[in-house]
Write a protein that holds these residues in place. Structure first.
Motif, PDB file in Angstrom:
ATOM      1  N   GLU A   3       0.915  -1.151  -0.030  1.00 59.66           N
ATOM      2  CA  GLU A   3      -0.185  -0.089   0.120  1.00 59.66           C
ATOM      3  C   GLU A   3       0.891   1.398  -0.015  1.00 59.66           C
ATOM      4  N   LEU A   4       1.690   1.177  -0.996  1.00 62.22           N
ATOM      5  CA  LEU A   4       2.855   2.353  -1.130  1.00 62.22           C
ATOM      6  C   LEU A   4       2.912   3.052  -2.419  1.00 62.22           C
ATOM      7  N   LYS A   5       2.696   4.211  -2.607  1.00 61.21           N
ATOM      8  CA  LYS A   5       2.796   5.078  -3.891  1.00 61.21           C
ATOM      9  C   LYS A   5       3.894   5.815  -3.681  1.00 61.21           C
ATOM     10  N   PRO A   6       4.884   5.603  -4.449  1.00 58.93           N
ATOM     11  CA  PRO A   6       6.272   6.651  -4.570  1.00 58.93           C
ATOM     12  C   PRO A   6       5.574   8.111  -4.914  1.00 58.93           C
TER      13      PRO A   6
ATOM     14  N   GLU B   8       6.968   9.278   6.275  1.00 57.90           N
ATOM     15  CA  GLU B   8       6.367   8.279   7.143  1.00 57.90           C
ATOM     16  C   GLU B   8       6.126   7.031   6.323  1.00 57.90           C
ATOM     17  N   ASP B   9       6.245   6.815   5.267  1.00 57.36           N
ATOM     18  CA  ASP B   9       6.455   5.494   4.751  1.00 57.36           C
ATOM     19  C   ASP B   9       7.585   4.392   4.839  1.00 57.36           C
ATOM     20  N   PHE B  10       8.534   5.174   5.567  1.00 55.58           N
ATOM     21  CA  PHE B  10       9.704   4.495   5.901  1.00 55.58           C
ATOM     22  C   PHE B  10       9.368   2.959   6.447  1.00 55.58           C
ATOM     23  N   ASP B  11       8.526   2.709   7.259  1.00 54.44           N
ATOM     24  CA  ASP B  11       8.153   1.529   7.771  1.00 54.44           C
ATOM     25  C   ASP B  11       7.975   0.455   6.846  1.00 54.44           C
ATOM     26  N   LYS B  12       7.016   0.808   5.735  1.00 56.12           N
ATOM     27  CA  LYS B  12       6.561   0.072   4.905  1.00 56.12           C
ATOM     28  C   LYS B  12       7.858  -0.797   3.831  1.00 56.12           C
ATOM     29  N   ILE B  13       9.045  -0.110   3.572  1.00 55.15           N
ATOM     30  CA  ILE B  13      10.120  -0.569   3.094  1.00 55.15           C
ATOM     31  C   ILE B  13      11.040  -0.930   3.553  1.00 55.15           C
ATOM     32  N   LYS B  14      11.379  -0.660   5.101  1.00 50.14           N
ATOM     33  CA  LYS B  14      12.484  -1.034   5.649  1.00 50.14           C
ATOM     34  C   LYS B  14      12.488  -2.772   5.830  1.00 50.14           C
ATOM     35  N   ALA B  15      13.950  -2.858   5.835  1.00 49.92           N
ATOM     36  CA  ALA B  15      14.348  -4.389   5.627  1.00 49.92           C
ATOM     37  C   ALA B  15      13.834  -5.387   4.401  1.00 49.92           C
ATOM     38  N   ASN B  16      13.162  -4.552   3.706  1.00 49.65           N
ATOM     39  CA  ASN B  16      12.654  -5.090   2.459  1.00 49.65           C
ATOM     40  C   ASN B  16      13.804  -5.711   1.445  1.00 49.65           C
TER      41      ASN B  16
END
Ligand code: ADP
Ligand code: MG
Length: 349
Positions: free
Chosen positions: A230-233, A302-310
Motif C-alpha cells: 500500500e505504497l505509492k512513490p 512516514e512510509d519508511f516502515d513499509k519498505i525497511k528491511a525489504n
C-alpha cells in the motif's frame, strides 16, 4: 544466458518483404484483453476501457547502441523489449503491448532475423505483452530496431518524475553498476579475441555482471510490491543512463535537492572484486554506470516502515531543498556535487 546458433544462411531476398513479415511474426500470441486486433491489418485496435494508456518508444542503432561482436542477436531482441517495458514500469504502470520495427541490411541472413525475433518472443512471453504490429524494411547499412511499449494504469496510480518532496527518502531497487562492468568485461574479451581469434572467453568469474549487461530484466514486479505494501512513490524513474543522471532528472523535475550516501549504495560483491581487477572505483561505476534498468523512486518519510528491511529496496539518500543542491556524501563524510555523466562518459576521466 541464452544460447544461440547461426549456421545456415538464407538470403532475405528469397522471402521478400511480406514473406519475411509472415515468417517472423507467425509465433506471436495475443493474451491481453485490451488487444482487439493485433498483427494483420493496417492498424492494431486496442480497448483500455476506463484505464489510462502509457506509450514509450526507443530507437536502437547498430554501432551506436549495441555491438553485435559481443551482443548475440537473441539477447539483443530480448533487451530491446526489456528497456522499453522498463519505461512503462517507471510510471508505475503495467506493460500490455509492444510494436516492433526493424530495418535490416542484406548482410543479415534470415537466420539472424529469426534469432532476433526469438529474443523478442521470449521477452514478450516472459512479460506477457502482446506484439501488435510494427514495420519491416531494408537499411543501407546495419541493423536498426525501434520498439514502442504500451501500458495501462489507473489515473491515481501513475507516478511521474515531478512529485518528490523536500524531505522524501530516495530508494533504489536491486543493485547498481553491474551492467556497466559487464560491458567492460565483454569489451575486454573482444580485444583479446581480435588479437587471438582462437581464444575462448572464460566468463565464469563475471557471470552476474555479463548477465546484467546482456540480459537485463524490467522490474514489472515492483508495481505489484507497491500494491501489496500500500505504497505509492512520490516520484520515479528507471536507471538507463546511470544513477547520478537519473537522480538529477528527479531533482530537476521535482524542484528539490538531494543527498546521496556512498555507504548506502547497493553494490554486488562481484562488482567490487571486478572493479579491483580493472582498477576502477566501484562507487564511480555504481553512480555513473548505466543500463541497470532498476527503478529509482522517492517515498514520504512516514512510509519508511513499509519498505525497511525489504530485500528489494535500498534507501540511498534523501531529498532536500532545491537550493541545497545535489550531493554525494562520501564514506569520509565529504560532500561532492553530483554531475550528470552518462555511462558513455565514464571512461573520460
Ligand atoms: P503496411 O503496408 O500497412 O505497413 P505491412 O505489410 O508493413 O503493413 O505489415 C503487415 C502487418 O505486419 C501489420 O499488421 C504490421 O503491423 C505487421 N508487422 C510488420 N512488420 C512487423 C514487425 N517487425 N514486427 C511485428 N509486426 C510487424
Ligand atoms: Mg509497413
Amino acid at each position: 544466458m541464452i544460447e544461440d546458433k547461426n549456421q545456415q544462411r538464407t538470403s532475405l531476398s528469397q522471402l521478400g518483404e511480406f514473406g519475411l513479415i509472415d515468417h517472423l511474426t507467425q509465433n506471436f500470441k495475443i493474451t491481453q484483453a485490451s488487444t482487439l486486433k493485433g498483427i494483420g491489418d493496417d492498424a492494431a485496435v486496442l480497448d483500455f476501457k476506463d484505464k489510462k494508456v502509457l506509450v514509450s518508444t526507443d530507437l536502437l542503432i547498430e554501432g551506436v547502441h549495441f555491438d553485435l561482436a559481443y551482443m548475440p542477436l537473441k539477447h539483443l531482441g530480448y533487451k530491446a523489449v526489456v528497456v522499453n517495458l522498463s519505461d512503462i514500469c517507471a510510471m508505475n504502470a503495467k506493460p500490455t503491448q509492444i510494436t516492433v520495427s526493424v530495418a535490416v541490411s542484406n548482410r543479415f541472413p534470415l537466420e539472424a532475423m529469426e534469432e532476433l525475433f526469438e529474443g523478442i518472443t521470449l521477452a514478450a512471453d516472459q512479460y506477457k505483452v502482446d506484439v501488435i504490429g510494427g514495420d519491416t524494411t531494408s537499411s543501407q547499412k546495419g541493423l536498426i530496431i525501434s520498439i514502442t511499449a504500451i501500458g495501462e494504469a489507473n489515473t491515481e496510480d501513475i507516478v511521474y518524475r515531478s512529485g518528490a518532496g523536500e524531505t522524501d527518502l530516495l530508494v533504489v531497487t536491486g543493485d547498481v553498476g553491474s551492467a556497466y562492468m559487464g560491458l567492460k568485461v565483454l569489451e575486454r574479451e573482444k580485444q583479446v579475441f581480435m588479437v587471438n581469434p582462437n581464444s575462448q572467453p572464460d566468463l565464469d568469474l563475471y557471470a552476474y555482471l555479463v548477465e546484467r549487461q546482456l540480459k537485463p530484466e524490467a522490474r514489472t514486479d515492483v508495481r505489484t510490491l507497491f500494491h501489496a505494501l500500500e505504497l505509492k512513490p512520490t516520484s520515479m524513474i528507471d536507471i538507463s543512463d546511470g544513477l547520478s543522471s537519473e537522480i538529477i532528472h528527479l531533482c530537476k523535475s521535482s524542484k528539490v535537492g538531494c543527498n546521496l550516501y556512498e555507504d548506502k549504495l547497493p553494490i554486488d560483491p562481484q562488482l567490487i572484486s571486478v572493479c579491483e581487477e580493472f582498477n576502477i572505483d566501484s562507487t564511480t561505476v555504481a553512480i555513473n554506470g548505466g543500463e541497470d534498468y532498476e527503478l529509482l523512486f522517492t517515498i514520504k518519510m512516514e512510509d519508511f516502515d513499509k519498505i525497511k528491511a525489504n530485500p528489494h529496496f535500498t534507501i540511498i539518500g534523501h531529498m532536500t531543498q532545491e537550493s541545497d543542491g545535489i550531493h554525494l556524501i562520501t564514506r569520509a563524510n565529504t560532500k561532492i556535487e553530483l554531475r550528470a555523466r552518462g555511462w558513455n562518459a565514464l571512461g573520460e576521466d
